[in-house]
Design a protein around this motif. Structure first.
Motif, mmCIF file in Angstrom:
data_model
loop_
_atom_site.group_PDB
_atom_site.id
_atom_site.type_symbol
_atom_site.label_atom_id
_atom_site.label_comp_id
_atom_site.label_asym_id
_atom_site.label_seq_id
_atom_site.Cartn_x
_atom_site.Cartn_y
_atom_site.Cartn_z
ATOM 1 N N LEU A 204 0.829 -1.205 0.000
ATOM 2 C CA LEU A 204 0.000 0.000 0.000
ATOM 3 C C LEU A 204 0.863 1.254 0.000
ATOM 4 N N ALA A 205 0.465 2.251 -0.815
ATOM 5 C CA ALA A 205 1.215 3.505 -0.895
ATOM 6 C C ALA A 205 0.245 4.680 -1.036
ATOM 7 N N PRO A 206 -0.571 4.945 -0.020
ATOM 8 C CA PRO A 206 -1.542 6.041 -0.102
ATOM 9 C C PRO A 206 -0.865 7.403 -0.024
ATOM 10 N N ARG A 207 -1.590 8.424 -0.503
ATOM 11 C CA ARG A 207 -1.109 9.805 -0.389
ATOM 12 C C ARG A 207 -1.573 10.464 0.905
ATOM 13 N N ARG A 208 -2.737 9.995 1.408
ATOM 14 C CA ARG A 208 -3.284 10.579 2.627
ATOM 15 C C ARG A 208 -3.879 9.482 3.502
ATOM 16 N N LEU A 209 -3.782 9.699 4.803
ATOM 17 C CA LEU A 209 -4.335 8.772 5.790
ATOM 18 C C LEU A 209 -5.155 9.553 6.806
ATOM 19 N N PRO A 218 -0.717 7.953 21.027
ATOM 20 C CA PRO A 218 0.605 8.301 20.482
ATOM 21 C C PRO A 218 1.367 7.118 19.909
ATOM 22 N N ILE A 219 1.270 5.939 20.537
ATOM 23 C CA ILE A 219 2.043 4.799 20.033
ATOM 24 C C ILE A 219 1.558 4.360 18.651
ATOM 25 N N ASP A 220 0.256 4.493 18.403
ATOM 26 C CA ASP A 220 -0.264 4.151 17.077
ATOM 27 C C ASP A 220 0.148 5.197 16.051
ATOM 28 N N ARG A 221 0.048 6.481 16.422
ATOM 29 C CA ARG A 221 0.432 7.545 15.497
ATOM 30 C C ARG A 221 1.878 7.375 15.038
ATOM 31 N N MET A 222 2.781 7.122 15.977
ATOM 32 C CA MET A 222 4.200 7.011 15.621
ATOM 33 C C MET A 222 4.445 5.846 14.672
ATOM 34 N N ALA A 223 3.812 4.687 14.943
ATOM 35 C CA ALA A 223 4.026 3.511 14.101
ATOM 36 C C ALA A 223 3.464 3.721 12.694
ATOM 37 N N ILE A 224 2.292 4.340 12.600
ATOM 38 C CA ILE A 224 1.646 4.555 11.292
ATOM 39 C C ILE A 224 2.424 5.571 10.467
ATOM 40 N N GLU A 225 2.771 6.697 11.081
ATOM 41 C CA GLU A 225 3.476 7.747 10.344
ATOM 42 C C GLU A 225 4.867 7.285 9.911
ATOM 43 N N ALA A 226 5.522 6.491 10.766
ATOM 44 C CA ALA A 226 6.862 6.002 10.418
ATOM 45 C C ALA A 226 6.805 5.069 9.209
ATOM 46 N N ARG A 227 5.804 4.199 9.160
ATOM 47 C CA ARG A 227 5.712 3.238 8.045
ATOM 48 C C ARG A 227 5.355 3.918 6.729
ATOM 49 N N PHE A 228 4.364 4.818 6.740
ATOM 50 C CA PHE A 228 3.874 5.398 5.494
ATOM 51 C C PHE A 228 4.574 6.704 5.126
ATOM 52 N N LEU A 230 3.855 9.650 6.171
ATOM 53 C CA LEU A 230 2.806 10.650 5.981
ATOM 54 C C LEU A 230 2.360 11.223 7.318
ATOM 55 N N ARG A 231 1.910 12.465 7.272
ATOM 56 C CA ARG A 231 1.281 13.052 8.455
ATOM 57 C C ARG A 231 -0.126 12.465 8.573
ATOM 58 N N LEU A 232 -0.450 11.947 9.730
ATOM 59 C CA LEU A 232 -1.735 11.295 9.941
ATOM 60 C C LEU A 232 -2.809 12.316 10.264
ATOM 61 N N GLY A 233 -3.899 12.296 9.483
ATOM 62 C CA GLY A 233 -5.025 13.180 9.751
ATOM 63 C C GLY A 233 -6.075 12.487 10.597
ATOM 64 N N GLU A 234 -7.028 13.271 11.076
ATOM 65 C CA GLU A 234 -8.112 12.725 11.885
ATOM 66 C C GLU A 234 -9.459 13.213 11.359
ATOM 67 N N ILE A 235 -10.452 12.357 11.448
ATOM 68 C CA ILE A 235 -11.835 12.731 11.181
ATOM 69 C C ILE A 235 -12.649 12.366 12.412
ATOM 70 N N TYR A 236 -13.241 13.368 13.022
ATOM 71 C CA TYR A 236 -14.039 13.179 14.231
ATOM 72 C C TYR A 236 -15.497 13.212 13.815
ATOM 73 N N MET A 237 -16.091 12.023 13.766
ATOM 74 C CA MET A 237 -17.456 11.897 13.288
ATOM 75 C C MET A 237 -18.189 10.898 14.161
ATOM 76 N N ALA A 238 -19.483 11.119 14.338
ATOM 77 C CA ALA A 238 -20.313 10.213 15.124
ATOM 78 C C ALA A 238 -21.676 10.119 14.472
ATOM 79 N N THR A 239 -22.553 9.328 15.075
ATOM 80 C CA THR A 239 -23.925 9.217 14.580
ATOM 81 C C THR A 239 -24.556 10.601 14.426
ATOM 82 N N GLU A 240 -24.180 11.501 15.319
ATOM 83 C CA GLU A 240 -24.814 12.816 15.363
ATOM 84 C C GLU A 240 -24.272 13.781 14.318
#
Length: 423
Positions: A204-209, A218-228, A230-240
């Protein structure tokens, strides 16, 4: 207006309303005018607010239980909860209105009802916030979640955008070949899924995550950003609704162009939001108490957005550990300080769980192969954290393999103790 026209209109309006360099005061004046029109025009359209005055501060604070106790009173179609559940479990719609449901992380599921026009507005809005260049840079978006949503249905109407939903309930390993063949340019998934992909999907070689649906540690962010890389973005969404999306600088900004946020203060400078969605017309939610803890930012963002930035989504209010001390004080220990205490104790801790099992019992789950010295350091860090607040719960270390469960949301800090349930 056609569906594509509604998507395009929402896309353009979002970019203009939240444009770089717009003064915060100017944005707030626009928001206040838009809110007031909504309060006068749309609020009385449902039974719950039929006779309510068009002033936000006078409206009652509601929550999930309030809405589900009389679902028909909150939507224009007077769709009952019973009819909504039947529609959700069969066709997914009722009289042309899409019916969806939350995943029920906290134990109770909530229905939502959304019209085609609202679906198109949502799609145009999230494209403007997350993928504003999709018109010039074609996108293949993989959404990997444990539950599909009607909100994604309109995404494939343009040749510039392909969206494919990957159902985690089928098991992530079974999805990997299809995901690899799709070759997504953007992936939206829970943090644990992106971390699993970082460790097992080299092609996998995405442009955005983007992460969503769970708290980002933090431990997940570091592992994901190091592998890809890429700067990891966030989407805060719920049922509402859609509540926040990261900008190009990685800062999370509240979706104040569609919602008014009020904030209830919590321990440690955190807040819990009350949300009023002034873009929603069919199902009305005003002053809806969310079950989340946020740390708001007091720093300007280099992106120049007029929207309030959020430093961190700390966790769920349900997972705050609340202690009644012997001196009569009520002490709240939030998920972030417990997570940080464990992570700061030893650098080789790659995964863990903190669970409150009983009134005075805290269980720290650690991986079987973690060195004993690191386990002792993590346990001591939690003991010290509680002692600094004059608390002395028993902290027990257990060794357990951290099993990847695709159908369940990850909660590294979880309060399973409920007063009155057992002592």
């Amino acid at each position: 207006m056609t569906g594509l026209g509604q998507i395009a209109a929402a896309f353009a309006q979002t970019l203009w309303t939240t444009r770089t360099g717009r003064a915060r005061a100017d944005f707030e004046r626009w928001q206040a005018r838009t809110l007031q029109r909504w309060l006068a025009r749309d609020l009385p359209g449902v039974d719950f607010y039929r006779d309510a005055p068009p002033r936000l501060e006078t409206l009652p604070i509601i929550d999930k239980a309030t809405v589900m106790a009389d679902f028909a009173a909150f939507n224009r179609g007077r769709i009952t909860a019973e009819a909504g559940w039947r529609a959700y479990e069969t066709t997914g719609s009722h009289a042309g209105v899409s019916i969806g449901a939350s995943t029920g992380t906290s134990g109770n599921r909530t229905l939502y009802a959304i019209t085609p026009a609202e679906q198109h507005r949502w799609l145009g809005t999230i494209l403007a916030k997350a993928l504003p260049r999709f018109l010039v840079q074609h996108e293949r978006v993989a959404v990997i979640l444990p539950q599909n949503s009607a909100l994604y249905d309109g995404a494939n109407r343009s040749r510039l955008l392909r969206l494919q939903f990957f159902d985690l309930r089928r098991g992530l390993e079974s999805l990997l070949p299809t995901l690899g063949a799709f070759a997504p340019t953007t992936i939206v998934a829970p943090p644990r899924v992106l971390r699993h992909l970082a460790e097992h999907a080299n092609e996998l070689a995405p442009r955005r995550l983007f992460v969503g649906a769970e708290t980002l540690d933090p431990i997940d962010r570091m592992a994901i950003e190091a592998r890809f890389g890429l700067r990891l973005g966030e989407i805060y969404m719920a049922t509402e609704g859609l509540f926040a999306v990261s900008c190009r600088h990685g800062r999370l900004h509240l979706a104040e162009d569609a919602n008014v946020f009020e904030f209830e203060p919590m321990a440690g400078g955190l807040v819990s939001p009350l949300v009023t969605g002034f873009r929603r017309r069919f199902q009305i939610m005003a002053r809806y108490r969310m079950n989340d803890l946020l740390r708001l930012s007091d720093r300007p963002c280099p992106c120049g957005s007029p929207l309030q930035a959020v430093d961190e989504i700390v966790g769920r209010l349900d997972d705050v550990f609340v202690f009644d001390r012997a001196d009569g004080a009520r002490v709240l220990v939030t998920p972030d300080v417990m997570r940080n205490a464990v992570l700061d104790a030893a650098r080789d801790i790659a995964d863990f769980r903190i669970r409150r099992e009983d009134r005075e019992e805290i269980v720290l789950l650690l991986q079987p192969d973690l060195p004993e010295a690191s386990a002792r350091a993590a346990s001591a860090a939690l003991v010290q954290l509680f002692a600094a607040r004059a608390l002395a719960p028993q902290v027990t270390v257990r060794r357990e393999a951290m099993v990847f469960e695709p159908h369940r949301k990850l909660r590294r800090v979880e309060c399973r103790y409920r007063p009155g349930a057992r002592s």
